[in-house]
Design a protein around this motif. Structure first.
Motif, PDB file in Angstrom:
ATOM      1  N   THR A  67      37.687 -42.530 -77.527  1.00 12.56           N
ATOM      2  CA  THR A  67      38.200 -42.082 -78.979  1.00 12.56           C
ATOM      3  C   THR A  67      39.334 -43.013 -79.361  1.00 12.56           C
ATOM      4  OG1 THR A  67      37.361 -39.749 -78.550  1.00 12.56           O
ATOM      5  CG2 THR A  67      38.986 -40.144 -80.154  1.00 12.56           C
TER       6      THR A  67
ATOM      7  N   VAL B 205      35.228 -34.865 -82.125  1.00 15.09           N
ATOM      8  CA  VAL B 205      34.727 -34.476 -83.597  1.00 15.09           C
ATOM      9  C   VAL B 205      35.994 -35.018 -84.804  1.00 15.09           C
ATOM     10  CG1 VAL B 205      33.733 -33.258 -85.175  1.00 15.09           C
ATOM     11  CG2 VAL B 205      32.893 -33.087 -83.074  1.00 15.09           C
ATOM     12  N   MET B 206      37.124 -34.338 -84.481  1.00 17.56           N
ATOM     13  CA  MET B 206      38.275 -34.502 -85.437  1.00 17.56           C
ATOM     14  C   MET B 206      38.813 -35.951 -85.578  1.00 17.56           C
ATOM     15  SD  MET B 206      40.742 -31.346 -85.053  1.00 17.56           S
ATOM     16  CE  MET B 206      40.630 -29.659 -85.891  1.00 17.56           C
ATOM     17  N   ALA B 207      38.729 -36.559 -84.254  1.00 18.10           N
ATOM     18  CA  ALA B 207      39.130 -38.114 -84.213  1.00 18.10           C
ATOM     19  C   ALA B 207      38.143 -38.981 -85.107  1.00 18.10           C
ATOM     20  CB  ALA B 207      39.567 -38.562 -82.752  1.00 18.10           C
ATOM     21  N   VAL B 208      36.808 -38.563 -84.693  1.00 23.49           N
ATOM     22  CA  VAL B 208      35.879 -39.201 -85.402  1.00 23.49           C
ATOM     23  C   VAL B 208      35.700 -39.002 -86.663  1.00 23.49           C
ATOM     24  CG1 VAL B 208      33.284 -39.615 -85.482  1.00 23.49           C
ATOM     25  CG2 VAL B 208      34.103 -39.600 -83.294  1.00 23.49           C
ATOM     26  N   ALA B 209      35.969 -38.039 -87.195  1.00 20.00           N
ATOM     27  CA  ALA B 209      36.013 -37.791 -88.590  1.00 20.00           C
ATOM     28  C   ALA B 209      37.209 -38.359 -89.258  1.00 20.00           C
ATOM     29  CB  ALA B 209      36.212 -36.066 -88.640  1.00 20.00           C
ATOM     30  N   ALA B 210      38.309 -38.463 -88.657  1.00 21.33           N
ATOM     31  CA  ALA B 210      39.639 -39.060 -89.018  1.00 21.33           C
ATOM     32  C   ALA B 210      39.403 -40.722 -89.297  1.00 21.33           C
ATOM     33  CB  ALA B 210      40.648 -39.187 -88.414  1.00 21.33           C
ATOM     34  N   ALA B 211      38.690 -41.336 -88.221  1.00 20.70           N
ATOM     35  CA  ALA B 211      38.126 -42.470 -88.413  1.00 20.70           C
ATOM     36  C   ALA B 211      37.134 -42.835 -89.367  1.00 20.70           C
ATOM     37  CB  ALA B 211      37.665 -43.089 -86.967  1.00 20.70           C
TER      38      ALA B 211
ATOM     39  N   TYR C  52      43.628 -32.519 -90.542  1.00 24.43           N
ATOM     40  CA  TYR C  52      43.004 -32.533 -91.788  1.00 24.43           C
ATOM     41  C   TYR C  52      43.946 -32.105 -93.127  1.00 24.43           C
ATOM     42  CZ  TYR C  52      38.289 -32.665 -89.820  1.00 24.43           C
ATOM     43  OH  TYR C  52      37.017 -32.989 -89.371  1.00 24.43           O
TER      44      TYR C  52
ATOM     45  N   VAL D  63      44.475 -36.357 -93.394  1.00 21.15           N
ATOM     46  CA  VAL D  63      43.149 -36.809 -94.228  1.00 21.15           C
ATOM     47  C   VAL D  63      43.571 -36.468 -95.690  1.00 21.15           C
ATOM     48  CG1 VAL D  63      40.906 -35.847 -94.642  1.00 21.15           C
ATOM     49  CG2 VAL D  63      41.648 -36.410 -92.338  1.00 21.15           C
TER      50      VAL D  63
ATOM     51  N   ALA E 225      38.884 -48.365 -86.219  1.00 18.86           N
ATOM     52  CA  ALA E 225      38.757 -47.724 -87.512  1.00 18.86           C
ATOM     53  C   ALA E 225      40.043 -48.253 -88.187  1.00 18.86           C
ATOM     54  CB  ALA E 225      38.775 -46.467 -87.379  1.00 18.86           C
TER      55      ALA E 225
ATOM     56  N   LEU F 294      38.024 -46.223 -80.814  1.00 11.02           N
ATOM     57  CA  LEU F 294      37.448 -45.831 -81.885  1.00 11.02           C
ATOM     58  C   LEU F 294      38.526 -45.980 -83.175  1.00 11.02           C
ATOM     59  CD1 LEU F 294      34.775 -45.119 -83.564  1.00 11.02           C
ATOM     60  CD2 LEU F 294      35.912 -42.853 -83.225  1.00 11.02           C
ATOM     61  N   LEU F 295      39.658 -45.250 -82.797  1.00  9.52           N
ATOM     62  CA  LEU F 295      40.701 -45.133 -84.013  1.00  9.52           C
ATOM     63  C   LEU F 295      41.164 -46.691 -84.241  1.00  9.52           C
ATOM     64  CD1 LEU F 295      42.307 -41.807 -83.004  1.00  9.52           C
ATOM     65  CD2 LEU F 295      41.042 -42.283 -85.005  1.00  9.52           C
TER      66      LEU F 295
END
Lengths: 178, 102
Positions: free
Chosen positions: A155, B67-73, A65, A69, A162, A158-159
């Motif tokens: 996950t 959740v963090m991985a999904v948020a980053a995506a 984060y 991010v 993305a 998913l990445l």
């Protein structure tokens, strides 16, 4: 008032102040100011995670984060190069006002319900005693690679999706390089 | 040792979630809306971690990891959409983004 409580209050106040600065003008009007305020919230929450003995997650909070991010946000804010008149604040329509009022009512109601329902959790002495390595790489990693193996692998997929999706969406339509 | 009651963490998580929701509902700038979404997700993460600590169970932390991985995506795709919207409309004002096609 123990030392932990003092640290909790400091971090709680800074995290809420940062969140408010993101949402409310005049700070949030400029997206770059909002990004810095968001950074304060992220780092305060990382501190709270350490208080909760979630050491691996706290480290990831800083890396993902406060690091990745936040770089992404500031990069896009600077890339877009918004003009002064684009830095819009609010527009409160009737529906939005209803939504905000409903959210505030719901939060208050949930707060009341929580304080009643959480009385069982009010005594810190009822918390489980945990080993020193609780929340470390080993403990969380074991869960991720056994119980949560399928979500963990999903996950990574998913990445990948993305990354590819972001490149395709942000690419110029006229065939030039992005 | 755990000196701070779990209820304090959960109330803080609720406050952060509420602030984030108000931001998502009222702000017009797409970038700030995405930041407010991140605040909401962080509030949820804090509640998960508080209960994980209370029960002494690391599975809640595994959930936070995902959740963090999904948020980053979500941020990566959301900001790509912001760039595409800016190229198309010349702004990231959500009230002006009324057309989905073309």
């Amino acid at each position: 008032m123990t030392a932990q409580m003092v640290v909790f209050w400091i971090l709680a106040v800074t995290s809420v102040a940062g969140a408010l600065a993101v949402v409310l003008p005049p700070f949030g009007r400029n997206p770059l100011h909002a990004a810095v305020a968001l950074l304060i919230t992220f780092t305060s929450l990382a501190g709270l995670m350490v208080l909760l003995s979630a050491h691996l997650v706290a480290a990831l909070q800083v890396l993902v984060y406060a690091g990745a991010v936040m770089v992404l946000f500031t990069f896009v804010v600077m890339l877009l190069n918004l003009r002064r008149q684009d830095l819009t604040g609010y527009r409160i329509t009737a529906w939005k006002a209803v939504g905000v009022a409903a959210m505030i009512a719901l939060s208050v109601k949930m707060g009341i319900a929580l304080t009643a329902g959480l009385s069982a959790f009010d005594d810190p002495a009822t918390a489980a005693q945990v080993a020193n390595d609780f929340g470390g790489v080993k403990a969380v990693g074991r869960d991720l690679l056994t119980t949560y193996l399928v979500p963990f692998e999903a996950t990574s997929l998913l990445l990948l999706v993305a990354i590819v999706g972001a490149v395709i969406v942000a690419r110029r339509r006229d065939g030039g390089a992005a | 040792m755990m000196d701070v009651p779990v209820s304090w963490y959960v109330i803080l998580a609720l406050i952060l979630f509420g602030i984030g929701t108000v931001g998502v509902l009222t702000r017009r700038n797409l970038l700030v809306v995405l930041m407010s979404l991140e605040i909401m997700l962080n509030g949820v993460n804090l509640a998960l971690l508080a209960f994980a600590r209370h029960h002494g169970d690391a599975q809640g932390q595994a959930a936070v990891f995902i959740v963090m991985a999904v948020a980053a995506a979500e941020v990566a795709v959301g900001l790509a959409l912001a760039i595409a919207l800016f190229r198309h409309d010349g702004s990231v004002d959500l009230d002006r983004a009324t057309r989905m096609k073309g």
